[in-house]
Design a protein around this motif. Structure first.
Motif, PDB file in Angstrom:
ATOM      1  N   VAL A  15       0.454  -2.980 -11.281  1.00 24.47           N
ATOM      2  CA  VAL A  15       0.694  -3.182  -9.852  1.00 24.47           C
ATOM      3  C   VAL A  15       1.847  -4.155  -9.582  1.00 24.47           C
ATOM      4  CG1 VAL A  15      -1.608  -2.553  -9.022  1.00 24.47           C
ATOM      5  CG2 VAL A  15      -1.184  -4.883  -9.809  1.00 24.47           C
ATOM      6  N   GLU A  16       2.737  -4.317 -10.557  1.00 26.53           N
ATOM      7  CA  GLU A  16       3.876  -5.208 -10.350  1.00 26.53           C
ATOM      8  C   GLU A  16       4.754  -4.741  -9.194  1.00 26.53           C
ATOM      9  OE1 GLU A  16       3.151  -5.297 -14.898  1.00 26.53           O
ATOM     10  OE2 GLU A  16       3.002  -3.832 -13.279  1.00 26.53           O
ATOM     11  N   MET A  17       5.002  -3.441  -9.109  1.00 23.17           N
ATOM     12  CA  MET A  17       5.864  -2.930  -8.046  1.00 23.17           C
ATOM     13  C   MET A  17       5.237  -3.147  -6.667  1.00 23.17           C
ATOM     14  SD  MET A  17       8.538  -2.200  -9.589  1.00 23.17           S
ATOM     15  CE  MET A  17       9.373  -1.736  -8.092  1.00 23.17           C
ATOM     16  N   GLU A  18       3.920  -3.046  -6.586  1.00 26.85           N
ATOM     17  CA  GLU A  18       3.240  -3.271  -5.311  1.00 26.85           C
ATOM     18  C   GLU A  18       3.365  -4.736  -4.883  1.00 26.85           C
ATOM     19  OE1 GLU A  18       2.144   0.593  -6.742  1.00 26.85           O
ATOM     20  OE2 GLU A  18       2.262  -1.328  -7.778  1.00 26.85           O
ATOM     21  N   ALA A  19       3.218  -5.661  -5.823  1.00 27.65           N
ATOM     22  CA  ALA A  19       3.372  -7.078  -5.492  1.00 27.65           C
ATOM     23  C   ALA A  19       4.813  -7.380  -5.081  1.00 27.65           C
ATOM     24  CB  ALA A  19       2.948  -7.945  -6.680  1.00 27.65           C
ATOM     25  N   LEU A  20       5.776  -6.841  -5.811  1.00 27.62           N
ATOM     26  CA  LEU A  20       7.190  -7.054  -5.474  1.00 27.62           C
ATOM     27  C   LEU A  20       7.546  -6.451  -4.113  1.00 27.62           C
ATOM     28  CD1 LEU A  20       8.753  -6.288  -8.955  1.00 27.62           C
ATOM     29  CD2 LEU A  20       8.928  -8.483  -7.735  1.00 27.62           C
ATOM     30  N   THR A  21       7.023  -5.282  -3.824  1.00 26.22           N
ATOM     31  CA  THR A  21       7.293  -4.632  -2.536  1.00 26.22           C
ATOM     32  C   THR A  21       6.682  -5.439  -1.398  1.00 26.22           C
ATOM     33  OG1 THR A  21       7.411  -2.475  -3.598  1.00 26.22           O
ATOM     34  CG2 THR A  21       7.042  -2.491  -1.217  1.00 26.22           C
TER      35      THR A  21
ATOM     36  N   LYS B  75       0.815  -1.220   0.000  1.00 22.48           N
ATOM     37  CA  LYS B  75       0.000   0.000   0.000  1.00 22.48           C
ATOM     38  C   LYS B  75       0.847   1.269   0.000  1.00 22.48           C
ATOM     39  CE  LYS B  75      -3.401  -0.103   2.955  1.00 22.48           C
ATOM     40  NZ  LYS B  75      -4.238  -0.387   4.140  1.00 22.48           N
ATOM     41  N   LYS B  76       2.107   1.166   0.424  1.00 18.39           N
ATOM     42  CA  LYS B  76       2.985   2.342   0.515  1.00 18.39           C
ATOM     43  C   LYS B  76       4.087   2.334  -0.547  1.00 18.39           C
ATOM     44  CE  LYS B  76       2.286   3.487   5.315  1.00 18.39           C
ATOM     45  NZ  LYS B  76       1.980   4.889   5.129  1.00 18.39           N
ATOM     46  N   THR B  77       3.957   1.517  -1.548  1.00 18.22           N
ATOM     47  CA  THR B  77       5.002   1.398  -2.565  1.00 18.22           C
ATOM     48  C   THR B  77       5.388   2.745  -3.152  1.00 18.22           C
ATOM     49  OG1 THR B  77       4.354  -0.868  -3.088  1.00 18.22           O
ATOM     50  CG2 THR B  77       5.600   0.325  -4.784  1.00 18.22           C
ATOM     51  N   HIS B  78       4.410   3.581  -3.435  1.00 19.12           N
ATOM     52  CA  HIS B  78       4.704   4.889  -4.042  1.00 19.12           C
ATOM     53  C   HIS B  78       5.542   5.790  -3.135  1.00 19.12           C
ATOM     54  CE1 HIS B  78       1.213   5.841  -1.560  1.00 19.12           C
ATOM     55  NE2 HIS B  78       1.587   7.106  -1.639  1.00 19.12           N
ATOM     56  N   GLU B  79       5.557   5.491  -1.829  1.00 17.24           N
ATOM     57  CA  GLU B  79       6.380   6.269  -0.905  1.00 17.24           C
ATOM     58  C   GLU B  79       7.807   5.736  -0.840  1.00 17.24           C
ATOM     59  OE1 GLU B  79       4.504   6.494   2.932  1.00 17.24           O
ATOM     60  OE2 GLU B  79       2.573   7.048   2.059  1.00 17.24           O
TER      61      GLU B  79
END
Length: 162
Positions: free
Chosen positions: A111-117, A67-71
């Protein structure tokens, strides 16, 4: 080789403009694993680790991180995620724990970056909670397994590539 979309014409960092993209359902699944001594895995499974329930803490940490990937990752768009799931599977053959995260959104970017994070932070949390008994643990194999939605459509990792 496709152009790098996070660079301007002069090579400077540039957040991608997704305003012209259609909002579609997008899903990504990533996985990773943390390898540990067999005794460490048994301790994690027993629920008697000094820091508490390592599985519950790792699952919550992974969800929160997604949920905080963008941060955390420069130039990632903030997304209104509709679902994040983090699954942890003990694997005696490693020995260790396999971690899988699924992130879902109805939006204009993937949402690949969110899953990876989510996977990465869940693995880091497992390490943190068990490091007092096993500093030799290692986190490995973090990768996107599949993604769907968007202009580029569906993609699945070729199992032969590892």
């Amino acid at each position: 080789m496709p152009d790098l979309t996070h660079l301007s014409n002069t090579g400077e960092a540039d957040m991608v403009d997704v305003s012209g993209k259609a909002a579609t359902e997008r899903v990504a699944v990533a996985e990773g694993r943390i390898v540990m001594r067999r005794e460490t895995l048994e301790l994690a499974l027993s629920g008697n680790a000094k820091k508490g329930d390592v599985f519950a803490a790792a699952r919550i940490a992974g969800i929160m991180a997604a949920k905080k990937t963008h941060e955390l990752i420069p130039l990632c768009h903030p997304l209104l995620l509709t679902k994040v799931r983090v699954d942890l599977e003990p694997d005696a053959a490693l020995p260790g724990i396999r971690v899988r995260a699924m992130a879902k959104v109805a939006g204009q970017t993937g949402v690949e970056m969110e899953a990876l994070t989510g996977v990465s932070v869940a693995c880091l949390t497992l390490y943190d909670m068990l490091k007092a008994v096993d500093r030799d643990m290692r986190i490995e194999g973090i990768a996107v397994l599949a993604k769907s939605g968007g202009r580029s459509g569906d993609w699945t990792r070729d199992q032969a590539s590892g």
